[in-house]
Design a protein around this motif. Structure first.
Motif, PDB file in Angstrom:
ATOM      1  N   PRO A 168      39.072  35.066  35.675  1.00  0.00           N
ATOM      2  CA  PRO A 168      38.589  34.579  36.925  1.00  0.00           C
ATOM      3  C   PRO A 168      37.159  34.083  36.819  1.00  0.00           C
ATOM      4  CG  PRO A 168      40.087  36.627  37.153  1.00  0.00           C
ATOM      5  CD  PRO A 168      39.862  36.267  35.731  1.00  0.00           C
ATOM      6  N   GLY A 169      36.966  32.818  37.439  1.00  0.00           N
ATOM      7  CA  GLY A 169      35.603  32.343  37.355  1.00  0.00           C
ATOM      8  C   GLY A 169      34.686  32.897  38.413  1.00  0.00           C
ATOM      9  N   PRO A 170      33.345  32.444  38.512  1.00  0.00           N
ATOM     10  CA  PRO A 170      32.588  32.899  39.652  1.00  0.00           C
ATOM     11  C   PRO A 170      32.740  32.908  41.161  1.00  0.00           C
ATOM     12  CG  PRO A 170      31.398  31.419  38.357  1.00  0.00           C
ATOM     13  CD  PRO A 170      32.875  31.480  37.703  1.00  0.00           C
ATOM     14  N   ARG A 171      33.476  31.503  40.967  1.00  0.00           N
ATOM     15  CA  ARG A 171      33.834  30.818  42.438  1.00  0.00           C
ATOM     16  C   ARG A 171      35.540  30.835  42.513  1.00  0.00           C
ATOM     17  NH1 ARG A 171      30.627  27.496  40.105  1.00  0.00           N
ATOM     18  NH2 ARG A 171      32.254  26.056  39.873  1.00  0.00           N
ATOM     19  N   ALA A 172      35.750  30.597  43.909  1.00  0.00           N
ATOM     20  CA  ALA A 172      37.250  30.586  44.151  1.00  0.00           C
ATOM     21  C   ALA A 172      37.786  29.220  43.215  1.00  0.00           C
ATOM     22  CB  ALA A 172      37.592  30.426  45.247  1.00  0.00           C
ATOM     23  N   ASP A 173      39.071  29.158  42.740  1.00  0.00           N
ATOM     24  CA  ASP A 173      39.464  28.174  41.665  1.00  0.00           C
ATOM     25  C   ASP A 173      38.574  27.533  40.860  1.00  0.00           C
ATOM     26  OD1 ASP A 173      41.525  27.951  43.815  1.00  0.00           O
ATOM     27  OD2 ASP A 173      40.660  26.627  44.917  1.00  0.00           O
ATOM     28  N   THR A 174      38.265  28.701  39.971  1.00  0.00           N
ATOM     29  CA  THR A 174      37.446  28.380  38.648  1.00  0.00           C
ATOM     30  C   THR A 174      37.898  29.243  37.630  1.00  0.00           C
ATOM     31  OG1 THR A 174      35.424  29.594  39.288  1.00  0.00           O
ATOM     32  CG2 THR A 174      35.476  27.373  39.587  1.00  0.00           C
ATOM     33  N   ILE A 175      37.724  28.894  36.301  1.00  0.00           N
ATOM     34  CA  ILE A 175      38.084  29.878  35.271  1.00  0.00           C
ATOM     35  C   ILE A 175      36.996  29.955  34.297  1.00  0.00           C
ATOM     36  CG2 ILE A 175      39.611  30.142  33.319  1.00  0.00           C
ATOM     37  CD1 ILE A 175      41.773  28.633  34.718  1.00  0.00           C
ATOM     38  N   LEU A 236      45.873  27.820  43.064  1.00  0.00           N
ATOM     39  CA  LEU A 236      46.469  28.520  43.759  1.00  0.00           C
ATOM     40  C   LEU A 236      47.310  29.456  43.128  1.00  0.00           C
ATOM     41  CD1 LEU A 236      47.981  25.785  46.518  1.00  0.00           C
ATOM     42  CD2 LEU A 236      46.201  27.546  46.736  1.00  0.00           C
ATOM     43  N   ARG A 237      46.926  30.371  42.468  1.00  0.00           N
ATOM     44  CA  ARG A 237      47.273  31.252  41.516  1.00  0.00           C
ATOM     45  C   ARG A 237      48.260  30.842  40.473  1.00  0.00           C
ATOM     46  NH1 ARG A 237      44.827  35.124  40.184  1.00  0.00           N
ATOM     47  NH2 ARG A 237      46.982  36.396  39.489  1.00  0.00           N
ATOM     48  N   ARG A 238      47.995  29.606  39.944  1.00  0.00           N
ATOM     49  CA  ARG A 238      48.844  29.145  38.790  1.00  0.00           C
ATOM     50  C   ARG A 238      47.982  29.653  37.614  1.00  0.00           C
ATOM     51  NH1 ARG A 238      53.067  25.969  38.702  1.00  0.00           N
ATOM     52  NH2 ARG A 238      53.685  25.027  41.009  1.00  0.00           N
ATOM     53  N   GLU A 239      48.790  29.807  36.484  1.00  0.00           N
ATOM     54  CA  GLU A 239      48.441  30.275  35.186  1.00  0.00           C
ATOM     55  C   GLU A 239      48.163  28.942  34.505  1.00  0.00           C
ATOM     56  OE1 GLU A 239      48.298  33.511  33.721  1.00  0.00           O
ATOM     57  OE2 GLU A 239      48.264  34.178  35.707  1.00  0.00           O
ATOM     58  N   ALA A 257      43.447  29.307  18.811  1.00  0.00           N
ATOM     59  CA  ALA A 257      44.553  29.731  19.157  1.00  0.00           C
ATOM     60  C   ALA A 257      44.594  29.593  20.822  1.00  0.00           C
ATOM     61  CB  ALA A 257      44.579  31.208  18.668  1.00  0.00           C
ATOM     62  N   GLN A 258      45.641  29.449  21.207  1.00  0.00           N
ATOM     63  CA  GLN A 258      45.913  29.413  22.780  1.00  0.00           C
ATOM     64  C   GLN A 258      45.720  30.483  23.613  1.00  0.00           C
ATOM     65  OE1 GLN A 258      48.606  25.946  24.244  1.00  0.00           O
ATOM     66  NE2 GLN A 258      49.852  27.923  24.781  1.00  0.00           N
ATOM     67  N   ALA A 259      44.879  30.580  24.794  1.00  0.00           N
ATOM     68  CA  ALA A 259      44.622  31.699  25.717  1.00  0.00           C
ATOM     69  C   ALA A 259      45.301  31.366  26.925  1.00  0.00           C
ATOM     70  CB  ALA A 259      43.283  31.930  25.548  1.00  0.00           C
ATOM     71  N   GLN A 260      45.585  32.157  27.710  1.00  0.00           N
ATOM     72  CA  GLN A 260      46.241  32.056  28.939  1.00  0.00           C
ATOM     73  C   GLN A 260      45.533  32.873  30.237  1.00  0.00           C
ATOM     74  OE1 GLN A 260      50.520  32.502  29.086  1.00  0.00           O
ATOM     75  NE2 GLN A 260      50.776  32.664  31.420  1.00  0.00           N
ATOM     76  N   GLY A 261      45.318  32.283  31.273  1.00  0.00           N
ATOM     77  CA  GLY A 261      44.437  33.048  32.238  1.00  0.00           C
ATOM     78  C   GLY A 261      44.480  32.506  33.557  1.00  0.00           C
ATOM     79  N   ALA A 262      44.146  32.984  34.737  1.00  0.00           N
ATOM     80  CA  ALA A 262      44.361  32.330  35.994  1.00  0.00           C
ATOM     81  C   ALA A 262      42.950  32.280  36.618  1.00  0.00           C
ATOM     82  CB  ALA A 262      45.580  33.296  36.855  1.00  0.00           C
ATOM     83  N   PRO A 263      42.687  31.533  37.546  1.00  0.00           N
ATOM     84  CA  PRO A 263      41.449  31.353  38.284  1.00  0.00           C
ATOM     85  C   PRO A 263      41.242  32.396  39.163  1.00  0.00           C
ATOM     86  CG  PRO A 263      43.056  29.834  39.259  1.00  0.00           C
ATOM     87  CD  PRO A 263      43.541  30.613  37.941  1.00  0.00           C
ATOM     88  N   LYS A 264      40.032  32.656  39.938  1.00  0.00           N
ATOM     89  CA  LYS A 264      39.796  33.511  40.906  1.00  0.00           C
ATOM     90  C   LYS A 264      40.479  33.285  42.309  1.00  0.00           C
ATOM     91  CE  LYS A 264      35.961  35.811  43.385  1.00  0.00           C
ATOM     92  NZ  LYS A 264      34.385  35.730  43.434  1.00  0.00           N
ATOM     93  N   ASP A 265      41.022  34.154  42.957  1.00  0.00           N
ATOM     94  CA  ASP A 265      41.716  33.787  44.258  1.00  0.00           C
ATOM     95  C   ASP A 265      40.461  33.423  45.172  1.00  0.00           C
ATOM     96  OD1 ASP A 265      44.190  34.438  43.507  1.00  0.00           O
ATOM     97  OD2 ASP A 265      44.225  36.651  44.340  1.00  0.00           O
ATOM     98  N   PRO A 266      40.844  32.440  46.241  1.00  0.00           N
ATOM     99  CA  PRO A 266      39.810  32.223  47.116  1.00  0.00           C
ATOM    100  C   PRO A 266      40.070  33.493  48.093  1.00  0.00           C
ATOM    101  CG  PRO A 266      41.953  30.863  47.537  1.00  0.00           C
ATOM    102  CD  PRO A 266      41.961  31.624  46.174  1.00  0.00           C
ATOM    103  N   PRO A 267      38.835  33.580  49.015  1.00  0.00           N
ATOM    104  CA  PRO A 267      38.824  34.535  50.186  1.00  0.00           C
ATOM    105  C   PRO A 267      39.963  34.675  50.968  1.00  0.00           C
ATOM    106  CG  PRO A 267      36.642  33.385  49.886  1.00  0.00           C
ATOM    107  CD  PRO A 267      37.838  32.501  49.171  1.00  0.00           C
ATOM    108  N   GLY A 268      40.496  35.665  51.122  1.00  0.00           N
ATOM    109  CA  GLY A 268      41.796  35.832  51.943  1.00  0.00           C
ATOM    110  C   GLY A 268      42.996  35.781  51.008  1.00  0.00           C
TER     111      GLY A 268
END
Length: 466
Positions: A168-175, A236-239, A257-268
């Motif tokens: 999860p990145g430093p802001r919502a919807d970032t990786i 929106l929580r997609r991988e 090699a391929q990695a997998q992860g999800a972004p940071k949730d928005p507030p709430g």
């Protein structure tokens, strides 16, 4: 026939800053000769070299045949590209070097003419002529007699980066992507990185919509620091899947090699900021303006989808046109648009509002995964149309409409008592000073635009005012 070329050799293990500078450069005009095979040959300055001495021309001599690697001077005595009669064995490239160069040194290079490359990593020393370095598998690499060519021997590209992680990145919807840089002691220096990422269910191809990871791979270029922040808007929580590769003057490394992860949730939580289905190129317009209304889904549709639009508001049906009553989204795409045009007429009209609402039920099917109410914000899109063909609704204090201004269209009907209400000096007419007072009341919200319009008509047509 002859081939004119330049051969460049780079040191495999000097300081990184020097890796992109030629260690050795020579211009040559290789000769063509035929025995049991067709060969293109370039030779050193030394006389009596086998194969080179069989030709009458001396133009195949290298202008400079010495170079230094790790303090040792080497001489390229011959460069050959050989095509065998009958096509067997396959063509090969040979380098004769004196003294015998370590295989581990030469395998760190790539032979290139700028458009085709021959990695020397799999090339081996000749079984009997130890000074000869033979590349028996050249793939599509070739040299054509009579064609000018510039040859370079440069450090091989870096290896693929390792240890890629997506967090999860430093802001919502970032990786936040991070990786370990490759070891470049025996390769070209890293000049940057390319990171590509996509939603896990997106096609395994380049993004169909620029910058949209829900339609395929999005590739971004970053500097030499092994990390990056990726924009995962609409996640929106997609991988997501991600890969990275190193860039250099010698070319790009393989993808990691391929990695997998999800972004940071928005507030709430992820449901707090659902994707707004409709957007507009502009939301405040005047008559004659056009607005592009776009419907954007979270993922590309597998089959074509049509999203009907419901148009409501204070603007009448004659005040606008819509290029289509529904937004069409083609198969394999995730967005479509229609054009709203505000009709430019001469009618006296106050400010109006258009509300456009998408029929979300039209996309609740298997072609659009996750298309429920949580995934989309389906509130109406609001477009404001400014008042037209009349005095400005909020005239600045002390600045009444110009004398002689007209209000187009039919008389809307002046309510009884308008003159007595605004004729403060009891002169029998409403003058411009009293219109200024009405404008101030409008600006302060004490009266509405319709009442202000009645006062303005009283100033312009006193006989119609009662």
């Amino acid at each position: 026939m002859a081939i004119v070329g330049v051969l460049l050799v780079h040191d495999a293990r000097p300081a990184e800053a020097a890796l992109e500078s030629p260690l050795w450069q020579a211009t040559m005009t290789p000769n063509e000769w035929r025995g049991t095979s067709l060969a293109v040959v370039g030779c050193s300055n030394a006389a009596g070299n086998e194969d080179c001495s069989t030709t009458a021309s001396t133009t195949n001599r290298l202008s400079d045949d010495d170079f230094v690697i790790d303090g040792t001077t080497y001489t390229i005595t011959k460069l050959m590209y050989i095509v065998y009669d009958g096509g067997s064995p396959t063509p090969d490239v040979r380098l004769d070097i004196d003294p015998v160069a370590p295989v581990t040194q030469l395998q760190n290079y790539v032979l290139t003419d700028g458009s085709q490359t021959l990695p020397l990593g799999s090339c081996q020393r000749h079984s009997t002529k130890h000074e000869r370095f033979v590349c028996a598998s050249v793939g599509s690499f070739s040299l054509t007699a009579g064609s000018a060519v510039t040859l370079r021997l440069i450090p091989k590209p870096p290896a693929a980066p390792t240890g890629l992680s997506l967090a999860p990145g430093p802001r919502a919807d970032t990786i936040a992507a991070a990786w370990t840089a490759p070891d470049t002691m025996s390769t070209a220096r890293v000049t940057g990185y390319e990171v590509r990422y996509k939603e896990v269910h997106a096609p395994n191809a380049a993004a169909a919509v620029a910058g949209d990871p829900l339609t395929g791979w999005v590739t971004v270029r970053v500097g030499t620091t092994p990390r990056a922040i990726l924009d995962a808007e609409y996640a929106l929580r997609r991988e997501y899947y991600g890969q990275v590769r190193a860039l250099s003057a010698s070319g790009a490394s393989p993808w990691s090699a391929q990695a997998q992860g999800a972004p940071k949730d928005p507030p709430g939580g992820p449901a707090a900021t659902p994707l707004r289905l409709l957007s507009a190129s502009r939301t405040s317009v005047t008559e004659g303006a056009t607005v592009t209304v776009t419907a954007r889904l979270r993922v590309a549709v597998e089959s074509a989808v049509s999203i009907p639009l419901v148009v409501e508001g204070t603007a009448g049906a004659g005040d606008y046109t819509l290029s289509s009553p529904a937004v069409a989204i083609a198969a394999g795409q995730r967005s479509g648009s229609v054009t709203l045009t505000v009709v430019d007429d001469s009618d006296a009209e106050g400010a109006e509002i258009i509300y456009i609402t998408p029929d979300i039920g039209a996309v609740r099917n298997e072609a659009v995964p996750d298309s429920g109410a949580v995934a989309y914000q389906v509130a109406a899109l609001r477009i404001d149309i400014a008042a037209s063909d009349q005095p400005a609704p909020a005239a600045p204090a002390g600045v009444p409409p110009a004398v002689g201004a007209t209000v187009g269209g039919a008389d809307p009907g002046i309510p009884s008592g308008t003159r007595s209400t605004y004729d403060a000096d009891n002169s029998g007419v409403i003058d411009r000073s009293e219109l200024v007072k009405a404008a101030r009341k409008l600006a302060e919200g004490e009266i509405d635009i319709e009442e202000y319009q009645h006062v303005a008509i009283c100033v312009l047509r006193p006989a119609d005012c009662n």
